[in-house]
Scaffold this motif. Sequence first.
Motif, short mmCIF file in Angstrom:
data_model
loop_
_atom_site.label_atom_id
_atom_site.label_comp_id
_atom_site.label_asym_id
_atom_site.label_seq_id
_atom_site.Cartn_x
_atom_site.Cartn_y
_atom_site.Cartn_z
N ILE A 333 0.84 -1.20 0.00
CA ILE A 333 0.00 0.00 0.00
C ILE A 333 0.87 1.25 0.00
CG2 ILE A 333 -1.80 1.26 1.24
CD1 ILE A 333 -2.64 -1.43 2.47
N GLY A 334 1.91 1.24 0.86
CA GLY A 334 2.79 2.40 0.95
C GLY A 334 3.54 2.67 -0.34
N THR A 335 4.02 1.61 -1.00
CA THR A 335 4.75 1.78 -2.25
C THR A 335 3.85 2.34 -3.34
OG1 THR A 335 6.19 -0.08 -1.67
CG2 THR A 335 6.14 0.59 -3.98
N PHE A 336 2.58 1.94 -3.33
CA PHE A 336 1.63 2.48 -4.32
C PHE A 336 1.53 4.00 -4.21
CE2 PHE A 336 -2.69 4.05 -5.12
CZ PHE A 336 -2.81 3.74 -6.47
N PHE A 337 1.45 4.50 -2.99
CA PHE A 337 1.36 5.96 -2.80
C PHE A 337 2.71 6.62 -3.05
CE2 PHE A 337 -2.38 4.62 -0.36
CZ PHE A 337 -3.33 5.54 -0.80
N ALA A 338 3.79 5.99 -2.62
CA ALA A 338 5.11 6.59 -2.78
C ALA A 338 5.50 6.71 -4.25
CB ALA A 338 6.14 5.78 -2.02
N ILE A 339 5.11 5.73 -5.06
CA ILE A 339 5.51 5.74 -6.47
C ILE A 339 4.83 6.87 -7.25
CG2 ILE A 339 3.73 4.29 -7.51
CD1 ILE A 339 7.53 3.93 -8.02
N GLN A 340 3.78 7.44 -6.66
CA GLN A 340 3.11 8.57 -7.33
C GLN A 340 4.00 9.82 -7.35
OE1 GLN A 340 0.21 7.71 -8.78
NE2 GLN A 340 0.60 5.73 -7.79
#
Length: 392
Positions: A333-340
């Motif tokens: 979940i965190g990587t999904f937001f961070a990759i933005q």
Amino acid sequence: MIKHLFKLIWNKKKQNFLLITEIFVSFMVIFAVFTLVVNYYQNFKQPMGFEYDRVWVINYQSDVKIKDKDSLDTYYKTMLGNIKAMPPVQEVSFASSNVPFSANTHMNNADYKKVHVNRVNYYTVGDTYDKVLDMKLTEGRWFGKQDDAATVKPTIINQSLRQQLFGSGKAIGEKIGAEGSKRSVVGVVQDVKAKGDYQEAGLAMYERIDTSANDGRGRILVKINDKADAAFESRLYKLMAGNSNNSGIEIEHLTDKRKSANNLTLVPMIILLVVASFLIINVALGLFGVLWYNINKRKGEIGLRRAIGASGNSVSGQLVTESMILATLALMIGTFFAIQFPLLNVFGLAASVYLVAIALSIIFIYLLVLVCSLYPGKQAAAILPAVALHEE
């Protein structure tokens, strides 16, 4: 085995959801910290682009009433000549208020054909500014007397601005700027980190000071040799104060200004590190407590597994693996937001900064969860089947 672990996690989804949320928040904070650290580190590795060790800045306020341009030009050149005539002085130049490591910033735009670039640092400098700071020319030349009769005002740009405006094309002789205020590029200099070691050089444009006018100055940069001392600084101050047109005189050293600029830059990172440290401690204690609680609540299950032949390492590995799975769910979940952040070019940082920060954050969270789960796992492995089943 993995299917069984996911089933156990799902059966305690409410409790695990809170733990996943805690790990997710921790990941985002750690990601912010690592983004700042990686950005500062990459900027720190870049060369300064100039020398500052033996450069002083004279701040002054000039109230010159001379109207004739030739007389005004003579007045300012005489001021510089008097300073340069002092034995420890090697070179001297006028400059605008945004000298290196100062808090002052002058911004402008730069246009070339259909290319429009914002947030360009705009410097007004003298003909010897490059010699005072030992700036490196990569193309063309610096300002000189040949520019006195120029029909189009000359300008010098740094390598970063050159890349954005011209790419691999020709830069020297090209005209940049809006219609009616075109500037001819006469030189390209190496990028200068004028805001400190940890700030990027950014985009820069240098224009020549007109010594026949009263605008564009307010600072004098003085390059001195290693024999300059406090006594010389006092004589320099008296020389400037002896001019009835000057007031508010202050002499600063670029080495001191560099330290102040670096300290100011590091303050946000220090604050973020303190906040992140408290959060990490809370997450570690929370994770440790949850795992410890799970062991006490699952003594019957652990005892039954041990009774039917499961080894201590197997029991310990199950608890550690459960923790790592929870961490993986939170990190997904965190990587999904961070990759933005790199996809949307947030804050204008290079994509490599965000990608390295994401990788470091993932490794950090995994190590944190692993460390916090090893001891409770070891305690679970030490539970004796008879004792656990007897308590049940």
